[in-house]
Write an enzyme that holds these catalytic residues in place. Structure first.
Site, PDB file in Angstrom:
ATOM      1  N   GLN A  88      -7.719   0.633   3.968  1.00  0.00           N
ATOM      2  CA  GLN A  88      -8.597   0.089   5.011  1.00  0.00           C
ATOM      3  C   GLN A  88     -10.022  -0.134   4.518  1.00  0.00           C
ATOM      4  OE1 GLN A  88      -7.651  -1.112   7.781  1.00  0.00           O
ATOM      5  NE2 GLN A  88      -5.617  -0.208   8.066  1.00  0.00           N
ATOM      6  N   GLY A 107       0.812  -1.205   0.000  1.00  0.00           N
ATOM      7  CA  GLY A 107       0.000   0.000   0.000  1.00  0.00           C
ATOM      8  C   GLY A 107       0.850   1.261   0.000  1.00  0.00           C
ATOM      9  N   SER A 150      -4.016  -2.617  -0.398  1.00  0.00           N
ATOM     10  CA  SER A 150      -2.928  -3.441   0.122  1.00  0.00           C
ATOM     11  C   SER A 150      -3.423  -4.866   0.338  1.00  0.00           C
ATOM     12  CB  SER A 150      -2.457  -2.848   1.449  1.00  0.00           C
ATOM     13  OG  SER A 150      -1.670  -3.780   2.141  1.00  0.00           O
ATOM     14  N   GLY A 151      -2.594  -5.848  -0.002  1.00  0.00           N
ATOM     15  CA  GLY A 151      -3.004  -7.246   0.094  1.00  0.00           C
ATOM     16  C   GLY A 151      -3.195  -7.745   1.516  1.00  0.00           C
ATOM     17  N   HIS A 152      -2.247  -7.390   2.392  1.00  0.00           N
ATOM     18  CA  HIS A 152      -2.277  -8.041   3.707  1.00  0.00           C
ATOM     19  C   HIS A 152      -3.361  -7.505   4.619  1.00  0.00           C
ATOM     20  CE1 HIS A 152      -0.145  -5.158   6.524  1.00  0.00           C
ATOM     21  NE2 HIS A 152       0.011  -4.568   5.373  1.00  0.00           N
ATOM     22  N   THR A 156      10.334  -7.605 -12.475  1.00  0.00           N
ATOM     23  CA  THR A 156       9.639  -8.850 -12.779  1.00  0.00           C
ATOM     24  C   THR A 156       8.498  -9.051 -11.787  1.00  0.00           C
ATOM     25  OG1 THR A 156      11.666  -9.773 -13.664  1.00  0.00           O
ATOM     26  CG2 THR A 156       9.955 -11.343 -13.042  1.00  0.00           C
ATOM     27  N   ASN A 176      -7.565   4.342   9.397  1.00  0.00           N
ATOM     28  CA  ASN A 176      -7.078   3.087   9.978  1.00  0.00           C
ATOM     29  C   ASN A 176      -7.269   3.015  11.484  1.00  0.00           C
ATOM     30  OD1 ASN A 176      -5.112   5.203   9.469  1.00  0.00           O
ATOM     31  ND2 ASN A 176      -3.663   3.941  10.583  1.00  0.00           N
ATOM     32  N   CYS A 223       3.135   6.269  24.463  1.00  0.00           N
ATOM     33  CA  CYS A 223       4.140   5.394  25.048  1.00  0.00           C
ATOM     34  C   CYS A 223       4.400   4.171  24.197  1.00  0.00           C
ATOM     35  CB  CYS A 223       3.699   4.956  26.426  1.00  0.00           C
ATOM     36  SG  CYS A 223       3.758   6.307  27.580  1.00  0.00           S
TER      37      CYS A 223
END
Lengths: 278, 385
Positions: free
Chosen positions: B179, B72, B199-201, B237, B151, B325
């Site tokens: 998202q 992404g 984005s794939g993941h 490639t 997100n 934090c």
């Protein structure tokens, strides 16, 4: 994910001496909700002037809670003269080290202690603004505090200063002033700790290497039952010997590069090379 | 200990179907799709099939409008840097204050190189200041990059409306939909969107694969130069196994879309209501009316997010926090700050994000453990007693 030591995790999950004391002899409150962490420390003395009871309440992350808990353990049984000597480094070392971004948690502990002792001695509430001029307005950090943190932690860079006491971590407007304070403190401290930008003498360099190994590297290795000994410094080559579980460990070569060499490169200079002496 | 994974806005489990579809390309079909010979060349059709699957999920008119990238972030960089550099005159860059670093990063990169950059505010519910946007897009020709869904909070921006404003003023509109894709239905062909990143993941494909939709006619200067792959838009490639995986993941996401907005949403809502009922001083961050079905971001007054997160982690529950934090910086989440979330709760936010693989047991686990964690940390807090 933070690389907290087992001791930090233990003090976070099983904090000691949580709560309040009825009629305490000294109370110190530092930090605020807006800053993201705060600590209230209370103690009671016995008739010999030793701390017989200490309790805390903390708003903050795991290492803030752990630092507070550790502090109470460290001060119980000691006189005020003794506990006054405790620095934030002592608190961090008691916990087996803190991630560098979390050093400010140990500073908060030391400050609360200072505030509680002030409260005991004067009967007044400690106000750090009375002790200096606020330089970092985002986090309310005074010049006095910055000087002390710089001195006690041998702070060399603005980043290290921010990690130690948060100063400069907000809008960044005070960064030039902070740099001036760092430079001034190092000027006053003399040769023992010269800012990174100036070339180090050989002696200073060796001292710094020793300091980094003792302060940052050995506590980390000890976590896994290992240790390390400085054998020699030859120009840019630092020769060390692994001890304990590290000697003969199959990944000691990785430890050498990724831990020992990396920390020395970060803290001393980029051209440091570390060799293992068997 | 059972793992309760409620951090699906960070990354998602690789679907079995996705992994199975990838396997032949990690074993026998390893040829180069650009090869002239049959062994290599046969792979090309699988890339094109994946392109069609991605196009179908987002409703692109033509699969050729899809370019595969590595993630992404690369898609966002290509859209913003490549888009700005392809325009005749350096455009005025407009974005929002709540973008992901993968968008604000390239925007600041351009600002450092002399481009004018304007960041649009959000209100307390995380809604975009559309009046400010309308004023800004008119000032000069813009490249506007505004996320589809946030997100951290899941707040959905009205991309149709935004795109119209940008287009009326002659600008180009990119949206980071990382998202949103797979969570809400979309048809880019009928929206005023020139470029869209995904984005794939985030939708059950592996990490290391992404895609960008570039509407036919939109000019983009490639970032990766070299071969003619991806019609010259991205040399290198092709990552065949991952492209195939992304295609299957998009097809699956299309199938799960209804479930996402019914069963997954119901789990999210039950968790949210349960937390609000059992944890005093809990409040939801973000516009409840326009929000992704899988996300809830909840602040807990007077306690700190990293401590909550680590205590949940200790009980096998995976979440994320906007606390300062936890990030190593000293400032809490830029999204919550932009929303002016109150000081008592800005450091104590926890995000729960679901996927279709979550179950009712996961919700039960959080509702059992979280009140104990909150109670314990409140006992420690100097601001409560």
């Amino acid at each position: 994910m933070w690389d907290y030591t087992d001791k930090v995790n233990d003090h976070f999950k099983n904090p000691r001496n949580v709560g309040k004391i009825e009629n305490p002899d000294g109370t110190g409150e530092v930090g605020s909700l807006a800053c993201g962490d705060a600590l209230k420390l209370m103690f009671k003395l016995d008739d010999k002037g030793r701390i017989k009871e200490a309790k805390f309440q903390t708003f903050g992350c795991a290492s803030a809670i752990a630092s507070s808990s550790a502090l109470t353990e460290m001060i119980i049984g000691k006189t005020l003269d003794e506990v006054e000597k405790i620095t934030n480094k002592d608190i961090a070392e008691y916990l087996g080290g803190l991630p560098k971004q979390k050093v400010h948690c140990s500073v908060m502990g030391r400050e609360a202690l200072e505030a509680a002792i002030y409260n005991y001695r004067t009967g007044k509430k400690w106000d750090k603004e009375l002790e200096g001029e606020v330089v970092c307005h985002c986090f309310g950090v005074t010049d006095k505090e910055i000087e002390r943190v710089t001195r006690e932690n041998n702070v060399q860079t603005l980043e290290a200063l921010t990690n130690a006491c948060k100063a400069g971590g907000g809008c960044g407007n005070c960064l030039p002033d902070l740099q001036k304070i760092i430079d001034r403190v190092h000027g006053e401290m003399g040769a023992a700790a010269v800012p990174e930008k100036k070339p180090l003498t050989n002696l200073q360099r060796i001292h710094l290497i020793e300091d980094v190994i003792d302060r940052e590297i050995r506590p980390a290795l000890r976590q896994d039952g290992g240790d390390l000994e400085l054998i020699d410094v030859d120009g840019n080559t630092v020769k060390v010997r692994f001890r304990g579980a590290c000697s003969g460990c199959v990944v000691s070569a990785i430890t050498l590069k990724d831990v020992v060499e990396a920390r020395l490169k970060d803290n001393v200079s980029e051209d440091i090379r570390v060799e293992e002496v068997k | 200990m059972r793992t309760v994974y409620l951090d699906n806005n960070a990354t998602t489990k690789i679907a079995d179907e996705v992994r199975d579809a990838m396997m032949p390309f990690l074993t026998d079909l390893w040829g180069n799709p650009s090869s002239m010979h049959t062994f290599g060349g046969q792979v090309k059709k699988y890339i094109e099939a994946a392109r069609e699957q991605v196009a179908a999920l987002i409703g692109a008119a033509d699969p050729q409008e899809i370019t595969f990238t590595s993630c992404g972030s690369e898609s966002n960089n290509l859209a913003i840097r490549g888009g700005a550099e392809a325009m005749d005159k350096p455009p005025h860059i407009i974005t929002s204050k709540v973008e992901h670093a993968a968008v604000s990063g390239p925007c600041h990169y351009l600002e450092d190189r002399g481009f004018r950059l304007t960041k649009i505010d959000v209100d307390q519910l995380g809604r975009l200041d559309l009046d400010a946007l309308r004023r800004e897009v008119k000032t000069s020709k813009t490249l506007t990059s505004i996320m589809w869904a946030n997100n951290e909070t899941g707040v959905i921006f009205p991309v149709g409306l935004i795109g119209e404003m940008v287009h009326e003023a002659g600008g180009i509109f990119h949206t980071d939909a990382v998202q949103a894709v797979g969570k809400i239905p979309m048809k880019v062909s009928s929206l005023p969107v020139d470029m869209l990143s995904l984005s794939g993941h985030k939708l059950h494909a592996p990490k290391g694969i992404g895609a960008i939709y570039i509407r036919r006619g939109t000019k983009v200067k490639p970032l990766v130069l070299g071969g003619h792959q991806e019609r010259g838009r991205r040399a290198g490639t092709e990552n065949v196994p991952y492209i195939v995986g992304l295609g299957v993941a998009c097809a699956l996401a299309g199938k799960h879309l209804t479930e996402e907005n019914t069963r997954v949403k119901a789990m999210r809502d039950r968790l949210e209501q349960g937390i609000l009922a059992t944890c005093p001083g809990a409040r939801v961050n973000g516009d409840p009316k326009h929000r992704l079905p899988n996300t809830t971001n909840i602040s807990f007054d007077f306690i700190e997010g990293e401590a909550i997160l680590l205590m949940l982690d200790d009980r096998g529950i995976c979440t994320s926090t906007g606390s300062a934090c936890a990030s190593g910086s000293l400032e809490p989440s830029h999204v919550l700050r932009a929303m002016n979330v109150a000081g008592v709760s800005v450091h104590g936010s926890i995000r729960f994000s679901f996927s279709t693989y979550n179950t009712d047991e996961d919700v039960d686990a959080v509702l059992t453990e979280l009140p104990k964690v909150v109670k314990r940390l409140r006992e420690l807090s100097p601001f409560v007693n």
